[in-house]
Structure formats: structure tokens, C-alpha cells
Motif scaffolding. Structure first.
Motif, short mmCIF file in Angstrom:
data_model
loop_
_atom_site.label_atom_id
_atom_site.label_comp_id
_atom_site.label_asym_id
_atom_site.label_seq_id
_atom_site.Cartn_x
_atom_site.Cartn_y
_atom_site.Cartn_z
N SER A 30 0.79 -1.23 0.00
CA SER A 30 0.00 0.00 0.00
C SER A 30 0.82 1.28 0.00
O SER A 30 0.24 2.38 0.07
N ASP A 31 2.15 1.21 -0.09
CA ASP A 31 2.96 2.43 -0.02
C ASP A 31 2.63 3.39 -1.16
O ASP A 31 2.37 4.58 -0.95
N GLY B 63 -4.23 -0.76 -2.98
CA GLY B 63 -2.91 -1.15 -3.44
C GLY B 63 -2.86 -2.63 -3.76
O GLY B 63 -3.51 -3.43 -3.08
N VAL B 64 -2.14 -2.98 -4.81
CA VAL B 64 -1.96 -4.39 -5.16
C VAL B 64 -0.47 -4.63 -5.45
O VAL B 64 0.23 -3.75 -5.94
N ARG B 65 -0.02 -5.81 -5.10
CA ARG B 65 1.39 -6.16 -5.36
C ARG B 65 1.52 -6.74 -6.76
O ARG B 65 0.73 -7.58 -7.17
N THR C 14 -9.80 -6.99 -3.75
CA THR C 14 -9.80 -6.02 -4.86
C THR C 14 -10.78 -6.44 -5.94
O THR C 14 -11.53 -5.62 -6.48
N HIS C 15 -10.78 -7.72 -6.27
CA HIS C 15 -11.68 -8.24 -7.30
C HIS C 15 -13.14 -7.97 -6.92
O HIS C 15 -13.94 -7.51 -7.76
N VAL D 109 -6.99 1.27 -8.61
CA VAL D 109 -6.08 0.17 -8.27
C VAL D 109 -4.66 0.64 -8.55
O VAL D 109 -4.32 0.98 -9.70
N VAL D 110 -3.85 0.68 -7.50
CA VAL D 110 -2.50 1.26 -7.60
C VAL D 110 -1.46 0.17 -7.34
O VAL D 110 -1.36 -0.33 -6.23
N PRO D 111 -0.71 -0.23 -8.37
CA PRO D 111 0.25 -1.32 -8.20
C PRO D 111 1.47 -0.93 -7.37
O PRO D 111 1.94 0.21 -7.43
N GLN D 112 1.94 -1.87 -6.59
CA GLN D 112 3.20 -1.74 -5.85
C GLN D 112 4.20 -2.66 -6.56
O GLN D 112 4.09 -3.88 -6.51
N LEU D 113 5.17 -2.06 -7.25
CA LEU D 113 6.14 -2.84 -8.00
C LEU D 113 7.32 -3.20 -7.13
O LEU D 113 7.72 -2.42 -6.25
N PRO D 114 7.96 -4.36 -7.38
CA PRO D 114 9.11 -4.76 -6.56
C PRO D 114 10.32 -3.88 -6.85
O PRO D 114 10.42 -3.27 -7.90
#
Length: 284
Positions: free
Chosen positions: A162-163, A250-252, A266-267, A279-284
Motif C-alpha cells: 500500500s505504499d 494497493g496491489v502487489r 480487490t476483485h 487500483v494502484v500497483p506496488q512494483l518490486p
């Protein structure tokens, strides 16, 4: 030059709803708007014999869809900078590519030709599950779509998810001059008898504080409501979405993963939320 807010248009009522919402959002954020329409016909048209130089019916329809959407935006936000394009690609591939150079991608909750009763169209679902940047699915009731609640809802997920979403949500709350409602749920485990059980409520509150600590330095004037509730996150956030103008999740994302990367919560919210969902992705 700020990156544009990209909205996919296909002429459907849901698409026009997304255009209206995206125009208001672009004005709020002070970014240009880009309207894009995918037309696979454009890819094949050059291989077909010419019919007297007249534009094909699909080509005319594609241009009409984009022109109508552009005119709609000009009427709604006369001073907004608007660009448009008809792209020779399928809708998902087009929007995924557009999203690499966008503030966010906006889609309607359904498109043309979707099955009757479908709650979320295939394009919106694919974008939410695959995009590397923020995706906003415009859905919900009239109050949520109209932004009348003066509240952005942030679903606080597990650490590491969620950052980026927290920064996105705070930016939205700052642009709207409204409250950020940061919500973290917790569930009791075991038989619920104390004293060996950890204090889940305090842990949830600490997680919210740690998540917002750094992003709040960028938006110190945003009012934040920290909410900790016991219960399933999907049910809690769905209930609270009825009093929000935007739900941020947030989604990983794992690089190189070709399938949809969406959790069950989320779904569910993409299908049932009472307000638009980011929907905001958290990328590695």
C-alpha cells in the motif's frame, strides 16, 4: 509537462461516464486529458483493396467516437487541454501501453457488447489486474460519481502492498481538499480468549501510522481519519465506499507475471463498489 490522464473511449454509455469523470479529474489534478480508441480495423485496412478512396465504415465510426468524446469534454471543461487518437490495437494492449506514460488510465465499468448483467467489463478487469501504473474504474452510484461525499477511502493492505497507494490517495485528497479515510481491518484468530492473543487492533493502528508517516510530509494539510475495524476487509470497505468519492486499493505486482494479479478483496470491490475504484500497483 505533466503526464496526461488517459481514458479509453468506445462510445458506450459507460465509456461516456468515464469521460465525464476523467475530465473533472484532469481539471482537479491540473494535467492534460488524452482520449484513446482502439480500432483493429485500422491495422487491416491498408491490406484491403481501395473502394474509391472513401473512408471505411469502421474508420468513420472510430473517428466519430473520438470526436464526440472530445466535444463532450470541451463542453464540460472548456479550458482543459485535450488530445485524442485512434490506435490500431486491441483495447487492453493499447491501454497497457498508454499507461506507461500516463498519470493514470481511466476506464468505464463496462464496454460495448458486454454480456447483460456483467458487473465489470473484460477491459477494466484486465487493466486493473495487469497494468504497471494506476488504473481507475469508473463505477458506482450518482453520489459517488458526483464527488459529493468529500472523502477519499484508502484500504490499507498488508505491509509492502500500500505504499504507492497511500501516496496516490493523499494526492487525491489534497486535490479534492477533502478527508482521507484510511481503513485497516483485523480479524480475531483462535477462540478469542485473551491474554496470549496479540492486540490486533493496536497493530492495525500502528500499520496505518507507519504507512502514512512519510507521504503526509508531502501533503501536511490533508485531514486524515484513521479507522480500525474488526471484520472482513471486502465487506468493511464495500460498506464504507457508499460514503466515499474514490476508493484506493494497493496491489502487489510481480514482474514477468502474465496473468491477472488481483486479490479477492480487490476483485470483489471492482465489481461492487459504490464509488470509482483506483487500483494502484506496488512494483518490486
Amino acid at each position: 509537462m505533466p503526464l496526461p490522464l488517459v481514458v479509453g473511449v468506445d462510445g458506450s454509455d459507460y465509456s461516456l461516464q468515464a469521460v465525464d469523470w476523467a475530465a473533472d479529474e484532469a481539471v482537479r489534478l491540473g494535467v492534460p486529458l488524452r482520449l484513446v480508441h482502439a480500432s483493429l480495423w485500422e491495422r487491416y485496412e491498408g491490406r484491403l483493396p481501395s473502394l474509391g478512396g472513401e473512408p471505411s465504415a469502421p474508420h468513420v465510426m472510430a473517428e466519430h467516437i473520438v470526436a464526440s468524446a472530445t466535444e463532450r469534454v470541451h463542453r464540460r471543461a472548456p479550458d482543459l487541454e485535450v488530445a485524442s487518437a485512434v490506435v490500431a490495437e486491441d483495447p487492453v494492449s493499447m491501454l497497457l501501453a498508454e499507461g506507461d506514460n500516463a498519470t493514470a488510465v481511466v476506464t468505464g465499468s463496462r464496454g460495448r457488447g458486454e454480456l447483460k448483467g456483467l458487473l465489470l467489463g473484460s477491459v477494466g478487469l484486465a487493466m486493473a489486474g495487469r497494468a504497471s501504473g494506476p488504473v481507475i474504474v469508473v463505477r458506482g452510484d450518482a453520489a459517488g460519481l458526483g464527488g459529493t461525499h468529500d472523502r477519499v477511502l484508502l484500504g490499507v493492505g498488508d505491509p509492502g502492498t500500500s505504499d504507492t497507494a497511500a501516496r496516490f490517495a493523499l494526492r487525491e485528497a489534497a486535490a479534492r481538499r477533502c478527508v482521507l479515510d484510511a481503513v485497516r481491518t483485523w480479524r480475531r484468530t483462535g477462540d478469542g480468549s485473551p491474554p496470549e492473543q496479540p492486540d490486533y487492533e493496536d497493530e492495525a493502528a500502528d500499520l496505518i501510522d507507519k504507512l502514512l508517516q512519510d507521504p503526509l510530509t508531502e501533503h501536511p494539510d490533508v485531514r486524515v481519519s484513521r479507522t480500525v475495524l474488526e471484520g472482513p476487509p471486502g465487506k468493511v470497505l464495500l460498506h464504507r465506499s457508499a460514503a466515499a468519492d474514490l476508493l484506493v486499493l494497493g496491489v502487489r505486482r510481480e514482474r514477468g507475471h502474465a496473468g491477472l494479479q488481483l486479490g479477492r478483496v480487490t476483485h470483489r470491490l471492482l465489481h461492487h463498489s459504490c464509488c470509482p475504484v483506483a487500483v494502484v500497483p506496488q512494483l518490486p
